[in-house]
Design an enzyme around this catalytic site. Structure first.
Site: not given
Length: 428
Positions: A232, A343
C-alpha cells in the site's frame, strides 16, 4: 492486658496494610519501569545512528542514516541481502513530477482545460532545511511519545485488522457497521504486476485521535483470511501514528492479513529504501485548496520480472526502493486485486457516525477543485506494460457518508472522484 493485645493486633494489621501498599507500589513502579524499558529498547531498534539530522519546520527530526544501516536489515530474511540499487526493468515511462499543480484543470471534454508551468520543487517540509547526503536515506525519527500513543509497543506502527481493506464481493451489513473502517474505491480484478495513479493531496479533518483518513493504492494477493498479502502507498492524516494532523506520504505492507508482519513506512524491517530525497512518513507540501490550486502526487508500484521485488516510484524518476519478494507468499508471483481510493476509521463515538472527512471532505459530484480525485489510473500487465484496466468497478459501504464516481477522457484517462464529509443529515 486486653488493651495491650488489641493494640498489638491493630499494629499488626496496620503493618500488613502498609506492607501491602508498598508491595503494590513496588509492582506499579516495576511495571512502569518495564514498560519504559520496552519503549526505549524499541526506540533504539528503530532510530539508527545518523550521519546528519535535519529539523523540519513541522517539528519532525529527519535522520540521514547510512543505506546499509536502515531498519530493513533487521529482518531475518534480509540479514545477508545485497541491496539492489536500481530496478532491472521499468514499465513504460511516466512523465510526472513528484508534486505539481495539476496539469489538467478541467477533466471534462466539454470544459476548457488549462495547465500550469509553475511546478513546486519542495515536496516535503523538511526539504526547506537541508538534504541528506548520497549514500544515506532520510528516516523520520521516532519519539517516545509516538510509541506511547499506541495501545502497546508491539502494536506501534501497525494496522489493527484485515477490515482495513475493502472487500467488494462480500458485503454483510453487520460487518459494515462493526469493523469501523469505511472506503470509497475503484478496483480491478485479474492478474497484475503493478499499479499507478496520480492523486490530488488534501488535509482532511479527523475527529478523534484514534481515527485516520487516507488515500492510497492497494496491491493485493491471497484471500481475505489470514494469508492476505498487501502493498500500500499514498497519503494519510493519522494523529495516533504521527501526533499531529499533517498530511504525510506513507507506505504499508503485510504478508499475513495485518496479524504479525508488516508496518507503516520504515517502522519495522521489510521495505528497502535507496532514495536520499524522500522520507516515508514525512509531511507533504503544498496541499490542494478548495476552489484553488490542485496539487498532485504520482505513485507507481511494479514488480521487477527478473528479481521479483516490488518497486515504488514517487513522481518522475524518484525510485524510492523496494519490497523484497522474500517478504511475501502470493505477491511473489502477482497481484490479483488492485484498489485505488480512500479509507477512514469510524469509531462512532456516542453512537454517531464520525465527522472525519475522506479526501477533501466533499462528495464526488462537487467536481474539480472541490472534490478529491485519482486520475490516469493504470495497471502493469504481464508484458511489463502500463495500460488502463479493462474493467474498473467501484465500491463504498455507505454512499451517504462517502461516495465514488468514475469517468474517462483523453487528458485524465480513467479517473474517479471520491470522498465525503462523514456525518451529515443523510449519514448518521
Amino acid at each position: 492486658m486486653m488493651k495491650i493485645m488489641l493494640f498489638l493486633r491493630f499494629v499488626a494489621v496496620l503493618c500488613l496494610f502498609t506492607a501491602a501498599r508498598f508491595c503494590y507500589a513496588g509492582r506499579s513502579r516495576f511495571s512502569g519501569s518495564r514498560e519504559n524499558f520496552e519503549v526505549m529498547k524499541h526506540l533504539n531498534r528503530l532510530n539508527k545512528p545518523s550521519v546528519e539530522s535535519i529539523k523540519s519546520p513541522d517539528g519532525d527530526m529527519i535522520d540521514c542514516v547510512h543505506i546499509s544501516q536502515q531498519p530493513a536489515f533487521d529482518h531475518p530474511f534480509l540479514k545477508n541481502h545485497t541491496i539492489q540499487m536500481r530496478p532491472n526493468y521499468h514499465p513504460n515511462w511516466i512523465n510526472d513530477d513528484a508534486i505539481q499543480v495539476s496539469a489538467t484543470m478541467k477533466p471534462s471534454k466539454d470544459e476548457a482545460s488549462s495547465s500550469s508551468e509553475n511546478q513546486q520543487t519542495i515536496t516535503q517540509l523538511w526539504h526547506s532545511n537541508g538534504k541528506c547526503p548520497k549514500g544515506t536515506i532520510p528516516i523520520r525519527r521516532t519519539k517516545k511519545e509516538d510509541v506511547l500513543r499506541a495501545t502497546s509497543v508491539k502494536s506501534y506502527g501497525k494496522k489493527k485488522s484485515v477490515s482495513t481493506v475493502a472487500y467488494p464481493n462480500s458485503i454483510d451489513p453487520e460487518y459494515i457497521n462493526q469493523n469501523g473502517h469505511q472506503h470509497a474505491i475503484a478496483y480491478a480484478e485479474g492478474e497484475f504486476y503493478g499499479a499507478k495513479a496520480t492523486m490530488n493531496v488534501w488535509n482532511p479533518k479527523v475527529q478523534q485521535y484514534n481515527e485516520f483518513s487516507l488515500s492510497q493504492i492497494w496491491l493485493l494477493g491471497g484471500s481475505f483470511a489470514s494469508d492476505l498479502n498487501s502493498i500500500e502507498a499514498g497519503w494519510q492524516v493519522s494523529p495516533e501514528l504521527y501526533g499531529d494532523n499533517n498530511t504525510r506520504l506513507f507506505t504499508y505492507w503485510t504478508s499475513d492479513a495485518y496479524q504479525a508482519t508488516g508496518c507503516y513506512n520504515l517502522l519495522c524491517s521489510g521495505f528497502i529504501q535507496i532514495n536520499n530525497e524522500i522520507a516515508m512518513g514525512a509531511s507533504i507540501s503544498p496541499i490542494s485548496q478548495n476552489q484553488g490550486s490542485q496539487y498532485d502526487i504520482s505513485i507507481l508500484v511494479w514488480k521487477d520480472p527478473e528479481e521479483g521485488n516490488w518497486w515504488m516510484q514517487f513522481g518522475n524518476g524518484k525510485v524510492l526502493g523496494y519490497w523484497p519478494a522474500t517478504l511475501f507468499s502470493y505477491l511473489t508471483e502477482k497481484a490479483s486485486l488492485i484498489e485505488w481510493g480512500g479509507e477512514v476509521v469510524n469509531t462512532a463515538l456516542d453512537g454517531q457516525h464520525t465527522t472525519t472527512q475522506m479526501g477533501s471532505g466533499q462528495f464526488p459530484q462537487q467536481g474539480f477543485s472541490k472534490a478529491s480525485y485519482f486520475r490516469n489510473i493504470e495497471i502493469v500487465d504481464e508484458s511489463n506494460n502500463l495500460r488502463t484496466p479493462k474493467d474498473i468497478n467501484t465500491f463504498t459501504e455507505q454512499p451517504n457518508c462517502y461516495d465514488v464516481r468514475t469517468g474517462n477522457n483523453g487528458d485524465w484517462g480513467s479517473y474517479f472522484y471520491y470522498g465525503g464529509p462523514g456525518r451529515n443529515p443523510n449519514c448518521q
